[in-house]
Design a protein around this motif. Structure first.
Motif, PDB file in Angstrom:
ATOM      1  N   SER A  76     105.510 -17.087   0.047  1.00 18.38           N
ATOM      2  CA  SER A  76     106.593 -17.579  -0.802  1.00 18.38           C
ATOM      3  C   SER A  76     106.145 -18.910  -1.398  1.00 18.38           C
ATOM      4  O   SER A  76     105.219 -19.554  -0.895  1.00 18.38           O
ATOM      5  CB  SER A  76     107.871 -17.751   0.015  1.00 18.38           C
ATOM      6  N   ALA A  77     106.779 -19.327  -2.458  1.00 20.32           N
ATOM      7  CA  ALA A  77     106.404 -20.576  -3.118  1.00 20.32           C
ATOM      8  C   ALA A  77     106.586 -21.786  -2.205  1.00 20.32           C
ATOM      9  O   ALA A  77     105.961 -22.817  -2.416  1.00 20.32           O
ATOM     10  CB  ALA A  77     107.212 -20.749  -4.400  1.00 20.32           C
ATOM     11  N   ASP A  78     107.408 -21.647  -1.167  1.00 19.80           N
ATOM     12  CA  ASP A  78     107.594 -22.760  -0.234  1.00 19.80           C
ATOM     13  C   ASP A  78     106.706 -22.655   0.996  1.00 19.80           C
ATOM     14  O   ASP A  78     106.853 -23.427   1.935  1.00 19.80           O
ATOM     15  CB  ASP A  78     109.062 -22.910   0.150  1.00 19.80           C
ATOM     16  N   ALA A  80     101.142 -23.809  -0.758  1.00 19.23           N
ATOM     17  CA  ALA A  80     102.397 -24.340  -1.311  1.00 19.23           C
ATOM     18  C   ALA A  80     102.202 -25.773  -1.801  1.00 19.23           C
ATOM     19  O   ALA A  80     102.707 -26.148  -2.868  1.00 19.23           O
ATOM     20  CB  ALA A  80     103.502 -24.271  -0.261  1.00 19.23           C
ATOM     21  N   HIS A 132     101.682 -27.321 -10.428  1.00 19.83           N
ATOM     22  CA  HIS A 132     102.845 -27.316 -11.334  1.00 19.83           C
ATOM     23  C   HIS A 132     102.984 -28.668 -12.027  1.00 19.83           C
ATOM     24  O   HIS A 132     103.219 -28.734 -13.233  1.00 19.83           O
ATOM     25  CB  HIS A 132     104.132 -26.987 -10.568  1.00 19.83           C
ATOM     26  N   SER A 142     108.163 -16.041  -9.917  1.00 19.83           N
ATOM     27  CA  SER A 142     108.635 -17.414  -9.744  1.00 19.83           C
ATOM     28  C   SER A 142     108.827 -17.791  -8.276  1.00 19.83           C
ATOM     29  O   SER A 142     108.978 -18.962  -7.965  1.00 19.83           O
ATOM     30  CB  SER A 142     109.952 -17.604 -10.496  1.00 19.83           C
ATOM     31  N   SER A 143     108.788 -16.808  -7.371  1.00 19.97           N
ATOM     32  CA  SER A 143     109.083 -17.128  -5.981  1.00 19.97           C
ATOM     33  C   SER A 143     107.955 -16.800  -5.009  1.00 19.97           C
ATOM     34  O   SER A 143     108.119 -16.966  -3.812  1.00 19.97           O
ATOM     35  CB  SER A 143     110.359 -16.404  -5.545  1.00 19.97           C
ATOM     36  N   ALA A 144     106.796 -16.355  -5.513  1.00 19.17           N
ATOM     37  CA  ALA A 144     105.697 -16.000  -4.610  1.00 19.17           C
ATOM     38  C   ALA A 144     104.362 -16.402  -5.231  1.00 19.17           C
ATOM     39  O   ALA A 144     104.270 -16.701  -6.421  1.00 19.17           O
ATOM     40  CB  ALA A 144     105.708 -14.500  -4.313  1.00 19.17           C
ATOM     41  N   ALA A 199     104.615  -9.706  -7.662  1.00 24.57           N
ATOM     42  CA  ALA A 199     105.818 -10.260  -8.303  1.00 24.57           C
ATOM     43  C   ALA A 199     106.874  -9.175  -8.484  1.00 24.57           C
ATOM     44  O   ALA A 199     108.060  -9.396  -8.218  1.00 24.57           O
ATOM     45  CB  ALA A 199     105.460 -10.889  -9.644  1.00 24.57           C
ATOM     46  N   VAL A 236     108.385  -8.243  -4.999  1.00 21.22           N
ATOM     47  CA  VAL A 236     109.294  -9.289  -4.502  1.00 21.22           C
ATOM     48  C   VAL A 236     110.576  -9.301  -5.329  1.00 21.22           C
ATOM     49  O   VAL A 236     111.679  -9.406  -4.778  1.00 21.22           O
ATOM     50  CB  VAL A 236     108.599 -10.666  -4.500  1.00 21.22           C
ATOM     51  N   ALA A 237     110.462  -9.184  -6.645  1.00 18.33           N
ATOM     52  CA  ALA A 237     111.650  -9.173  -7.505  1.00 18.33           C
ATOM     53  C   ALA A 237     112.550  -7.987  -7.186  1.00 18.33           C
ATOM     54  O   ALA A 237     113.776  -8.130  -7.117  1.00 18.33           O
ATOM     55  CB  ALA A 237     111.237  -9.147  -8.972  1.00 18.33           C
ATOM     56  N   LEU A 258     114.346  -8.775  -3.972  1.00 19.87           N
ATOM     57  CA  LEU A 258     115.409  -9.767  -4.169  1.00 19.87           C
ATOM     58  C   LEU A 258     116.598  -9.159  -4.909  1.00 19.87           C
ATOM     59  O   LEU A 258     117.748  -9.468  -4.595  1.00 19.87           O
ATOM     60  CB  LEU A 258     114.867 -10.984  -4.915  1.00 19.87           C
TER      61      LEU A 258
END
Length: 172
Positions: free
Chosen positions: A28-30, A51, A58, A88-90, A117, A120-121, A124
């Motif tokens: 994940s992006a975090d 991350a 970015h 946007s989240s991975a 992507a 994951v999308a 979600l």
């Protein structure tokens, strides 16, 4: 099939298509590991570093006015570390030995990043649909109201014996 298993299948297919890869990680992006195929490398640490690098990338792209982050390539004495946006989240991180063709690494990394992507999308979106179908709150008779988190804002009804009496009991 859970999203983790689908992402892991994509990572394994990627390593089959490109034998110079020594490891792959989707996070994940975090910095939380979604799936990994990295023998000999500690995935949680690499996900956290990915991350951190993603955050710097970015900022660099924004400061240099180069648009949305797409990828990052680091070359070391023993090979490459490549990081690709996966929506946007991975993020997808690939480890490759020094013999790897960088053009092929980018081609395969971008394709797999796009597939991850999408996976994951879709996951979600499914979660969001499930949330829409759930009731706003659920009463659980087995759990006392004071412990039922869904009722935290509703008034709690005290058991009969602990309610204050408004008039004296005739038996007293």
């Amino acid at each position: 099939m859970a999203v983790e298993a689908e992402v892991l299948n994509e990572l394994r297919r990627l390593r089959t298509r490109m034998p110079q890869l020594t490891g792959s990680l989707a996070a994940s992006a975090d910095g939380l590991v979604l799936a990994q195929d990295m023998p000999g490398v500690e995935p949680d640490g690499l996900a956290a570093l990915t991350a951190a690098a993603l955050g710097i990338a970015h900022r660099m792209a924004d400061t240099a006015r180069r648009g949305e982050f797409c990828e990052l390539l680091m070359r070391g004495a023993q090979g490459y570390v490549a990081t690709y946006a996966a929506g946007s989240s991975a993020v997808l991180t690939l480890l490759a030995d020094g013999r790897a063709n960088v053009g092929r690494l980018h081609l395969e990394g971008r394709r797999s990043g796009a597939r991850i992507a999408d996976l994951v999308a879709a996951h979600l979106d499914a979660q969001a649909r499930d949330q829409d179908r759930r009731p706003a709150f659920v009463l659980d008779d087995a759990v006392p109201p004071s412990h039922n988190r869904t009722l935290g804002t509703l008034p709690v009804r005290l058991p009969r014996q602990s309610r204050p009496r408004l008039r004296p009991d005739p038996g007293e």
